[in-house]
Design a protein around this motif. Structure first.
Motif, mmCIF file in Angstrom:
data_model
loop_
_atom_site.group_PDB
_atom_site.id
_atom_site.type_symbol
_atom_site.label_atom_id
_atom_site.label_comp_id
_atom_site.label_asym_id
_atom_site.label_seq_id
_atom_site.Cartn_x
_atom_site.Cartn_y
_atom_site.Cartn_z
ATOM 1 N N GLY A 110 0.487 -1.407 -0.102
ATOM 2 C CA GLY A 110 0.143 0.290 0.190
ATOM 3 C C GLY A 110 0.672 1.031 -0.084
ATOM 4 O O GLY A 110 2.212 1.469 0.378
ATOM 5 N N PRO A 111 -0.078 2.524 -0.269
ATOM 6 C CA PRO A 111 1.345 3.581 -0.289
ATOM 7 C C PRO A 111 1.873 3.867 0.784
ATOM 8 O O PRO A 111 1.341 4.068 1.611
ATOM 9 N N LYS A 112 3.210 4.420 1.080
ATOM 10 C CA LYS A 112 3.747 4.625 2.713
ATOM 11 C C LYS A 112 3.576 3.602 3.410
ATOM 12 O O LYS A 112 3.782 3.627 5.000
ATOM 13 N N ALA A 113 3.570 1.708 2.575
ATOM 14 C CA ALA A 113 3.414 0.446 3.900
ATOM 15 C C ALA A 113 4.697 -0.027 3.740
ATOM 16 O O ALA A 113 4.660 -1.112 2.894
ATOM 17 N N ALA A 114 5.335 0.832 5.033
ATOM 18 C CA ALA A 114 6.808 0.211 4.774
ATOM 19 C C ALA A 114 6.726 -0.609 5.511
ATOM 20 O O ALA A 114 6.113 -1.245 6.418
ATOM 21 N N GLY A 115 7.239 -2.055 4.910
ATOM 22 C CA GLY A 115 8.177 -3.330 5.208
ATOM 23 C C GLY A 115 7.200 -4.153 4.695
ATOM 24 O O GLY A 115 7.400 -5.663 4.990
ATOM 25 N N GLN A 116 5.702 -3.557 4.473
ATOM 26 C CA GLN A 116 4.799 -4.599 4.004
ATOM 27 C C GLN A 116 4.708 -5.107 2.527
ATOM 28 O O GLN A 116 4.535 -4.085 1.906
ATOM 29 N N PHE A 117 5.207 -6.371 2.220
ATOM 30 C CA PHE A 117 5.496 -6.650 0.883
ATOM 31 C C PHE A 117 4.800 -8.038 0.882
ATOM 32 O O PHE A 117 4.228 -8.814 1.703
ATOM 33 N N SER A 118 4.268 -8.723 -0.123
ATOM 34 C CA SER A 118 3.905 -9.345 -1.383
ATOM 35 C C SER A 118 4.437 -9.945 -2.184
ATOM 36 O O SER A 118 4.076 -9.001 -3.240
ATOM 37 N N GLN A 119 4.301 -11.591 -2.751
ATOM 38 C CA GLN A 119 4.359 -11.953 -3.699
ATOM 39 C C GLN A 119 2.745 -11.328 -4.701
ATOM 40 O O GLN A 119 3.789 -11.126 -6.511
ATOM 41 N N HIS A 120 2.124 -11.220 -3.913
ATOM 42 C CA HIS A 120 0.772 -10.951 -5.226
ATOM 43 C C HIS A 120 1.706 -9.242 -5.962
ATOM 44 O O HIS A 120 0.797 -9.378 -6.736
ATOM 45 N N VAL A 121 1.629 -8.692 -5.183
ATOM 46 C CA VAL A 121 1.748 -7.353 -5.895
ATOM 47 C C VAL A 121 3.003 -7.235 -6.937
ATOM 48 O O VAL A 121 3.020 -6.880 -7.936
ATOM 49 N N GLN A 122 3.940 -7.331 -6.562
ATOM 50 C CA GLN A 122 5.573 -7.936 -7.614
ATOM 51 C C GLN A 122 5.040 -8.625 -9.297
ATOM 52 O O GLN A 122 5.370 -8.570 -9.659
ATOM 53 N N THR A 123 3.864 -9.604 -8.135
ATOM 54 C CA THR A 123 3.764 -10.569 -9.300
ATOM 55 C C THR A 123 2.683 -9.667 -10.409
ATOM 56 O O THR A 123 2.619 -9.747 -12.267
ATOM 57 N N PHE A 124 2.153 -8.855 -10.133
ATOM 58 C CA PHE A 124 0.839 -7.854 -11.076
ATOM 59 C C PHE A 124 1.469 -7.339 -11.324
ATOM 60 O O PHE A 124 0.861 -5.851 -12.345
ATOM 61 N N ALA A 125 2.364 -6.318 -10.733
ATOM 62 C CA ALA A 125 3.116 -5.601 -11.294
ATOM 63 C C ALA A 125 3.954 -5.599 -12.692
ATOM 64 O O ALA A 125 3.866 -4.717 -13.423
ATOM 65 N N VAL A 126 4.464 -6.732 -12.590
ATOM 66 C CA VAL A 126 4.979 -7.694 -14.215
ATOM 67 C C VAL A 126 3.639 -7.383 -14.837
ATOM 68 O O VAL A 126 3.751 -6.619 -16.354
ATOM 69 N N LEU A 127 2.711 -8.189 -14.289
ATOM 70 C CA LEU A 127 1.994 -8.648 -15.559
ATOM 71 C C LEU A 127 1.028 -7.571 -15.838
ATOM 72 O O LEU A 127 0.617 -7.356 -17.185
ATOM 73 N N SER A 128 0.600 -6.358 -15.285
ATOM 74 C CA SER A 128 0.313 -5.229 -15.571
ATOM 75 C C SER A 128 1.099 -3.979 -16.439
ATOM 76 O O SER A 128 0.607 -2.989 -16.515
ATOM 77 N N GLY A 129 1.702 -4.412 -16.530
ATOM 78 C CA GLY A 129 2.980 -4.105 -17.080
ATOM 79 C C GLY A 129 3.250 -2.424 -16.390
ATOM 80 O O GLY A 129 3.805 -0.848 -17.426
ATOM 81 N N CYS A 130 3.631 -2.478 -15.658
ATOM 82 C CA CYS A 130 4.254 -1.527 -14.031
ATOM 83 C C CYS A 130 5.925 -1.393 -14.676
ATOM 84 O O CYS A 130 6.124 -0.521 -13.752
ATOM 85 N N LEU A 131 6.369 -2.535 -14.669
ATOM 86 C CA LEU A 131 8.042 -2.777 -15.268
ATOM 87 C C LEU A 131 8.243 -2.054 -16.720
ATOM 88 O O LEU A 131 7.377 -2.005 -17.850
ATOM 89 N N TYR B 292 13.090 -10.987 1.914
ATOM 90 C CA TYR B 292 12.048 -9.849 2.084
ATOM 91 C C TYR B 292 10.708 -9.615 2.928
ATOM 92 O O TYR B 292 9.703 -8.915 3.211
ATOM 93 N N SER B 293 10.719 -10.435 3.944
ATOM 94 C CA SER B 293 9.431 -10.976 4.489
ATOM 95 C C SER B 293 8.512 -11.244 3.932
ATOM 96 O O SER B 293 7.030 -10.808 4.321
ATOM 97 N N MET B 294 8.099 -11.470 2.751
ATOM 98 C CA MET B 294 7.208 -11.097 1.677
ATOM 99 C C MET B 294 6.075 -12.333 1.653
ATOM 100 O O MET B 294 6.431 -13.593 2.047
ATOM 101 N N ALA B 295 4.417 -11.813 2.092
ATOM 102 C CA ALA B 295 3.455 -12.402 2.250
ATOM 103 C C ALA B 295 4.150 -13.441 1.001
ATOM 104 O O ALA B 295 3.572 -13.041 -0.200
ATOM 105 N N LYS B 296 3.817 -14.768 0.384
ATOM 106 C CA LYS B 296 3.563 -16.207 -0.425
ATOM 107 C C LYS B 296 2.265 -16.379 -0.549
ATOM 108 O O LYS B 296 1.296 -16.367 -0.123
ATOM 109 N N ALA B 297 2.498 -16.162 -1.795
ATOM 110 C CA ALA B 297 1.092 -16.708 -2.841
ATOM 111 C C ALA B 297 0.716 -17.907 -2.130
ATOM 112 O O ALA B 297 1.756 -18.923 -2.042
#
Length: 777
Positions: free
Chosen positions: A593-614, A634-639
């Motif tokens: 989320g915006p300014k959500a320090a330290g909160q990462f998930s595989q879900h967000v990285q996955t859809f960053a790629v699929l949505s053309g964010c890179l 990175y303590s990512m939440a796992k899909a």
């Protein structure tokens, strides 16, 4: 000769003095006798429907089971050719109808209207069946979670109208059926059900045997029980004895149970027979404790949990079959005899599934690939009946997120898209006034909505376009697709991100340990904590952007180029906002989320790629490498298993599929080691052992390892895509030897065959000599 059905128009009929609100579910039996001077030479077609479910018999033979699940505005009826079942002289049509009350929640899998009934004429006789009642909600084992199906029975054989489907049955004490109408005199009101022919084939009902006895207790041996189920040898149970036997099938299945026994004793000393159906053995647990499943076959340290049917036999020969199919890998029968013995002569089942014609096949010496394929196929099969089902054991509900994956999996197996078309239209018919579709449908009640599940419905339509290129289907749904996308557009915040949803909506993303927000109750589960803490979850923005890309292609396909451009503009705006508000420079990852320090998930990285964010391929590769191989760092939440499908897609798009395969496939390898025969729902939410959204390995074997991408000619032509209709890009590094035949055309025999072995060249052939584009990796 009299006709066996109404010649001048059918009416809805029912039993007199019926109290629909008395119980959540009740059974009604109906009969109609008629004489034939001779059996007709021509086909005699009978059309039948009921509210809620029926089984129809002619002269004692089951000839139809329905109506096919749908909704009131598309209420199905079945058409049966009854000529093969007719005889000269007396004939009897008989129906058994299960009515779910519109006044009670009842079964969440079956729609009903305010009026009960079966569609025929008033020449029938009818009787309330007091011999069977549905188990009350209080009898459900709530350690297993909510009660969704409510389909288990408490049957008393002495109260049943035995033989009522046979012509010789005496129905003189039965009342004449009454006509039930929703309209009044000079009223413009119509029947609440708009009848339409069944759109899919009938389910199979194939005779099957259990595979063996796991364990038993009581005077009789396991060998005697084994002879009963495998050879049909009758088994005598002594008086005043208790018997418990666990019976298994080699792989979890769905089927109608068939049990027969003979009781010749005193009616006051009747035995009681319990049938407990279960998916697996698991460690004992109490209410409120987490479930922890391991080896699903460990009967020594585990127990069986599941719903129970109870039957009390009458004097004489008993034949008992619960009305609805059961889901099981193990069945525990518990029999307590009274002062008289009991002879058991049969226990078997009829397997039942949607009759999908599976054309795609594989052969390999790799045990892993074989297991992945076989278990995936069995999972899909058991979640296919009259709808795509999330799980056959607990819910039997059609969810749009689940269905999107399941439909893609079945496209790989078969060109039969009838169930897929039915599914798309049912969700289309569920549209709300805010533009969303219902999360699971058909269903009998208004339920919590998951907005992102509407996006998966859009993806269903996109997938059908790619595989079948049907312009009419795309045009039919584009208006509703606009409505879904506009719902998300209205929720764009000042940061340019998708914000929070309405109060009756659930911001569900995935079943993940730790994703729970205190004080939010059910709506706080499976939701990234950033959603409530920052007012926005990055995942929602990215999956919206991903869907906009696909919706743009849908618009181009039918020539709506201006709308296509608008959707691309929206997608660009979203990904720019995500880059600006949700990217963490220190880690090179996108935040939940915006300014959500330290909160990462595989879900967000996955859809960053699929949505053309890179913006570059190198950036996508680096991001997915961290996501897959360094997520713990990175303590990512796992899909979960369901979201794993998209994780595989992102790995492929980023160009790291082969190096990521060993890591990505680990959850399925673990399930294999735990002796599952279908894929489980989730690692963190240990409930269902059969959930078809987890059947991703089948798709990976067909589209990535064998490397066959199915694309219709019309799709390629209209969107100006480069390349041939058949594209093959195998990944030889992942399996030493394999041969497979994969569907690629418009017919079941349009196949492309790929084969390679250790040290041998790859061969690619097509069944009709089509042009093939082969990419050698």
């Amino acid at each position: 000769m009299t006709t066996p059905f109404a010649a001048a128009g059918a009416e809805w009929i029912w039993v007199p003095a019926f109290d629909d609100a008395a119980f959540p579910a009740q059974f009604v039996s109906l009969r109609r006798t008629f004489q034939l001077d001779q059996v007709p030479e021509q086909d005699v077609l009978l059309h039948v429907s009921a509210d809620t479910r029926y089984r129809l018999y002619l002269n004692g033979q089951s000839i139809s089971f329905g109506p096919c699940k749908s909704y009131a505005a598309r209420w199905n009826y079945e058409t049966v050719n009854i000529t093969p079942y007719l005889t000269k002289g007396l004939n009897t049509l008989a129906a058994r109808v299960l009515r779910f009350s519109s006044s009670h929640p009842g079964c969440f899998s079956m729609v009903r209207t305010a009026l009960p009934g079966i569609k025929t004429d008033a020449s029938w006789k009818a009787k309330l069946d007091v011999g069977v009642r549905m188990a009350d909600e209080s009898e459900w084992d709530y350690r297993l979670g909510p009660s969704f199906l409510n389909l288990n029975e408490r049957a008393d054989g002495e109260l049943l109208d035995r033989g009522y489907a046979q012509p010789e049955f005496d129905d003189s004490a039965w009342a004449a059926a009454i006509v039930i109408r929703a309209t009044g005199k000079m009223s413009p009101m119509l029947d609440p059900r708009r009848l339409t022919p069944r759109q899919i084939p009938s389910l199979s009902e194939d005779a099957a045997k259990f595979d063996g006895v796991v364990t038993s207790s009581g005077p009789n041996t396991s060998e005697e029980w084994t002879s009963l189920i495998l050879e049909g040898k009758s088994l005598s149970l002594a008086s005043n004895s208790t018997h418990t036997v666990d019976i298994e099938v080699k792989a979890l299945t769905t089927g109608f149970l068939d049990f027969a026994c003979q009781f010749d004793g005193d009616i006051q000393a009747r035995p009681e027979i319990e049938f407990l159906c279960s998916e697996c053995y698991e460690p004992a647990f109490e209410m409120g404790q987490p479930r922890r499943k391991g080896d699903r076959t460990d009967f020594r340290n585990g127990t069986l949990y599941g719903p129970v049917d109870i039957y009390k036999p009458h004097v004489g020969l008993n034949q008992y079959s619960p009305f609805w199919f059961r889901t099981f890998r193990y069945i525990r029968i518990t029999i307590k005899t009274g002062t008289e013995p009991l002879d058991v002569s049969k226990f078997s089942y009829r397997s039942t599934y949607y009759p999908l014609n599976v054309a795609t096949t594989i052969q390999t010496s790799s045990p892993l690939i074989n297991n992945l394929w076989d278990i995936s196929l069995n999972t899909i099969k058991n979640c296919l009946h009259e709808t795509y089902e999330d799980c056959p054991f607990y819910e039997q509900s059609q969810f749009s997120m689940d269905s999107r994956s399941q439909i893609l999996f079945t496209y790989l197996l078969s060109r039969d898209d009838r169930l897929a078309r039915k599914t798309m239209h049912e969700f289309y018919a569920s549209r709300r006034d805010d533009g969303l579709i219902e999360t699971h449908y058909p269903n009998p009640a208004r339920c919590i909505n998951i907005p992102t599940f509407s996006l998966f419905w859009v993806l269903m339509v996109y997938d059908h376009m790619v595989h079948f290129g049907d312009e009419r289907l795309v045009k039919e749904y584009l208006g509703a697709i606009d409505g879904v996308l506009n719902y998300f557009d209205r929720r764009i915040t000042e940061l340019g991100l998708v914000g929070q949803f309405d109060g009756d909506c659930w911001a569900f993303v995935d079943w993940i340990d730790g994703w729970i927000s205190p004080g939010k109750g059910f709506l706080g589960m499976a939701v990234p904590p950033a959603y409530y803490k920052t007012g926005s979850a990055t995942f929602h923005s990215l999956i919206y952007a991903y869907t906009l890309l696909k919706a743009s292609e849908l618009c181009k396909f039918v020539g709506r180029n201006d709308t296509a451009k608008e959707y691309i503009d929206r997608q660009q705006s979203i990904v720019q906002a995500v880059r600006g508000q949700c990217f963490d420079e220190s880690t090179g990852l996108f935040l939940d989320g915006p300014k959500a320090a330290g909160q990462f998930s595989q879900h967000v990285q996955t859809f960053a790629v699929l949505s053309g964010c890179l913006e570059t391929n190198d950036a996508a590769r680096e991001l997915m490498s961290k996501t897959i191989s360094r997520h713990e760092e990175y303590s990512m939440a796992k899909a979960s298993f369901a979201m794993g499908f998209y994780l595989f897609r992102a790995a492929s798009e980023a160009g790291i599929y082969e190096e990521s395969w060993p890591t990505l496939i680990q959850p399925w390898q673990k399930m294999i080691s735990q002796n599952l025969t279908t894929w489980a729902e989730s690692e963190s939410s240990v409930r269902s052992d059969c959930h078809a959204w987890s059947a991703t390995p089948l798709y990976e074997i067909g589209t990535e390892i064998l490397g066959v991408k199915q694309r219709s000619k019309e799709y390629l032509k209209r969107l100006g895509k480069e390349g041939t209709e058949i594209m093959v890009a195998p990944r030889r590094a992942l399996v030493e030897d394999i041969s497979g035949s994969v569907l690629v055309g418009d017919e079941e025999n349009d196949l492309v065959s790929i084969k390679w072995g250790k040290g041998s060249d790859m061969r690619v052939e097509t069944s009709k000599g089509q042009e093939v584009s082969v990419i050698v990796r």
